[in-house]
Design a protein around this motif. Structure first.
Motif, short mmCIF file in Angstrom:
data_model
loop_
_atom_site.label_atom_id
_atom_site.label_comp_id
_atom_site.label_asym_id
_atom_site.label_seq_id
_atom_site.Cartn_x
_atom_site.Cartn_y
_atom_site.Cartn_z
N LEU A 28 0.82 -1.20 0.04
CA LEU A 28 -0.03 -0.11 0.03
C LEU A 28 0.83 1.25 0.09
O LEU A 28 0.58 2.24 -0.84
CB LEU A 28 -0.92 -0.01 1.16
CG LEU A 28 -2.39 -0.76 1.06
CD1 LEU A 28 -3.02 -0.75 2.69
CD2 LEU A 28 -3.05 -0.17 -0.01
N GLY A 29 1.89 1.18 0.89
CA GLY A 29 2.91 2.51 0.61
C GLY A 29 3.51 2.68 -0.44
O GLY A 29 3.55 4.06 -0.90
N VAL A 30 3.87 1.70 -1.28
CA VAL A 30 4.46 1.74 -2.53
C VAL A 30 3.27 2.51 -3.47
O VAL A 30 3.59 3.57 -4.08
CB VAL A 30 4.87 0.49 -3.14
CG1 VAL A 30 5.11 0.66 -4.70
CG2 VAL A 30 6.07 0.12 -2.50
N GLY A 85 -11.15 -3.29 -2.87
CA GLY A 85 -11.36 -1.93 -3.42
C GLY A 85 -10.30 -0.88 -3.33
O GLY A 85 -10.62 0.32 -3.66
N LEU A 86 -9.18 -1.18 -2.73
CA LEU A 86 -8.11 -0.39 -2.19
C LEU A 86 -7.25 -0.08 -3.48
O LEU A 86 -6.51 0.90 -3.46
CB LEU A 86 -7.25 -0.80 -0.84
CG LEU A 86 -8.23 -0.42 0.43
CD1 LEU A 86 -7.51 -1.22 1.22
CD2 LEU A 86 -8.24 0.85 0.70
N VAL A 87 -7.24 -1.31 -4.24
CA VAL A 87 -6.41 -0.97 -5.43
C VAL A 87 -7.22 -1.30 -6.56
O VAL A 87 -7.95 -1.97 -6.74
CB VAL A 87 -5.21 -2.06 -5.44
CG1 VAL A 87 -4.55 -2.00 -6.51
CG2 VAL A 87 -4.18 -1.41 -4.09
N ARG A 117 -7.67 6.37 -4.83
CA ARG A 117 -7.78 7.36 -4.14
C ARG A 117 -9.33 7.78 -4.13
O ARG A 117 -9.42 8.88 -3.08
CB ARG A 117 -7.06 8.48 -4.75
CG ARG A 117 -5.64 8.29 -5.08
CD ARG A 117 -4.69 9.37 -5.52
NE ARG A 117 -3.43 8.60 -5.89
CZ ARG A 117 -2.36 8.55 -5.04
NH1 ARG A 117 -2.74 8.95 -3.67
NH2 ARG A 117 -1.43 8.08 -5.23
N ASP A 118 -10.27 7.17 -4.48
CA ASP A 118 -11.69 7.43 -4.08
C ASP A 118 -12.16 6.59 -3.16
O ASP A 118 -13.22 6.72 -2.50
CB ASP A 118 -12.56 7.27 -5.58
CG ASP A 118 -12.52 8.16 -6.56
OD1 ASP A 118 -12.12 9.26 -6.12
OD2 ASP A 118 -12.25 7.83 -7.68
N HIS A 119 -11.44 5.87 -2.54
CA HIS A 119 -11.83 4.92 -1.52
C HIS A 119 -12.09 5.70 -0.08
O HIS A 119 -11.19 6.57 0.00
CB HIS A 119 -10.93 3.68 -1.34
CG HIS A 119 -11.27 2.59 -0.31
ND1 HIS A 119 -11.43 2.55 0.64
CD2 HIS A 119 -11.80 1.35 -0.87
CE1 HIS A 119 -11.98 1.35 1.26
NE2 HIS A 119 -12.37 0.78 0.16
N ALA A 179 -6.80 8.31 5.04
CA ALA A 179 -5.84 8.05 5.94
C ALA A 179 -4.76 7.27 5.53
O ALA A 179 -3.61 7.40 6.24
CB ALA A 179 -6.79 7.07 6.83
N ILE A 180 -4.89 6.28 4.47
CA ILE A 180 -3.71 5.49 3.99
C ILE A 180 -2.64 6.33 3.52
O ILE A 180 -1.28 6.43 3.88
CB ILE A 180 -4.49 4.56 2.93
CG1 ILE A 180 -5.13 3.42 3.66
CG2 ILE A 180 -3.05 3.87 2.47
CD1 ILE A 180 -5.78 2.55 2.74
#
Length: 209
Positions: free
Chosen positions: A19-21, A58-60, A75-77, A82-83
């Motif tokens: 997620l960080g990448v 749904g995060l990616v 980025r719409d999640h 927060a992430i």
């Protein structure tokens, strides 16, 4: 804090690193490219399993690109803000250090972050190394000065979870180190991040006199 991948402070394990990448780039990346950017390194198959899981949640977002797939952070999640903050914890940490050092009652000639933290390589057990240059007209026993150093060190530890090591020199002492071409000066020229006062490129020019 794992400064090489700050999001691991809240998302330990490979999910956080992947997620960080993705959260730090707008580019669409293949699974192999994501695996190449993950730190510490992870296998391509392990990264692929995590990507599949993040897509299911749904995060990616995954889009076909020939025989491969391209992955982007969604980025719409609702969790995206927060992430995004978690992925940029190092920048938030630096901002707090700057805000404090810039408002000292007794201003420092310079305050710089150096060492593994400045390079983005430090782990949870790494010191946060801060170099403070004291003006020559300020006594090293000035209670206000000492209180500032102690408070900064305490805050740096509370904000990051890492021990803080403050290295202090007077302006004259630092110039002597520059003239002797000490190893620390080479490291500072390469890695130091300015927090307050004169920046490294201005201060570390070697004096001949």
């Amino acid at each position: 804090m794992q400064f090489s991948e700050p999001i691991s402070a809240a998302f330990p394990g490979l999910h956080g690193r992947v997620l960080g990448v993705l959260a730090r780039t707008e580019r669409a990346l293949t699974g192999r490219a994501v695996a190449g950017l993950v730190r510490p390194p992870a296998s391509t198959s392990g990264v692929q399993k995590v990507l599949d899981d993040l897509v299911r949640n749904g995060l990616v977002v995954a889009e076909p690109a020939g025989r491969a797939k391209l992955y982007t952070f969604n980025r719409d999640h609702v969790a995206a803000p927060a992430i995004g903050e978690l992925a940029n914890l190092r920048d938030l940490f630096l901002g707090r250090l700057r805000s404090e050092a810039e408002t000292w009652e007794v201003p420092a000639a310079s305050v710089w972050l150096f060492g593994s933290t400045s390079r983005g390589e430090g782990g949870p057990a790494s010191d946060v190394d801060i170099l403070v240059v004291r003006p020559d007209d300020v006594s090293d026993s000035d209670p206000r000065w000492l209180a500032q150093l102690e408070t900064l060190a305490g805050h740096a530890t509370r904000w990051s979870g890492n021990p803080c090591n403050i290295v202090e020199y007077s302006t004259a002492d630092l110039q002597r180190l520059i003239r002797r071409r000490e190893r620390l000066i080479t490291e500072l020229r390469r890695d130091a991040i300015p927090l307050a006062g004169a920046p490294p490129h201005q201060t570390l020019t070697r004096k001949i006199a």
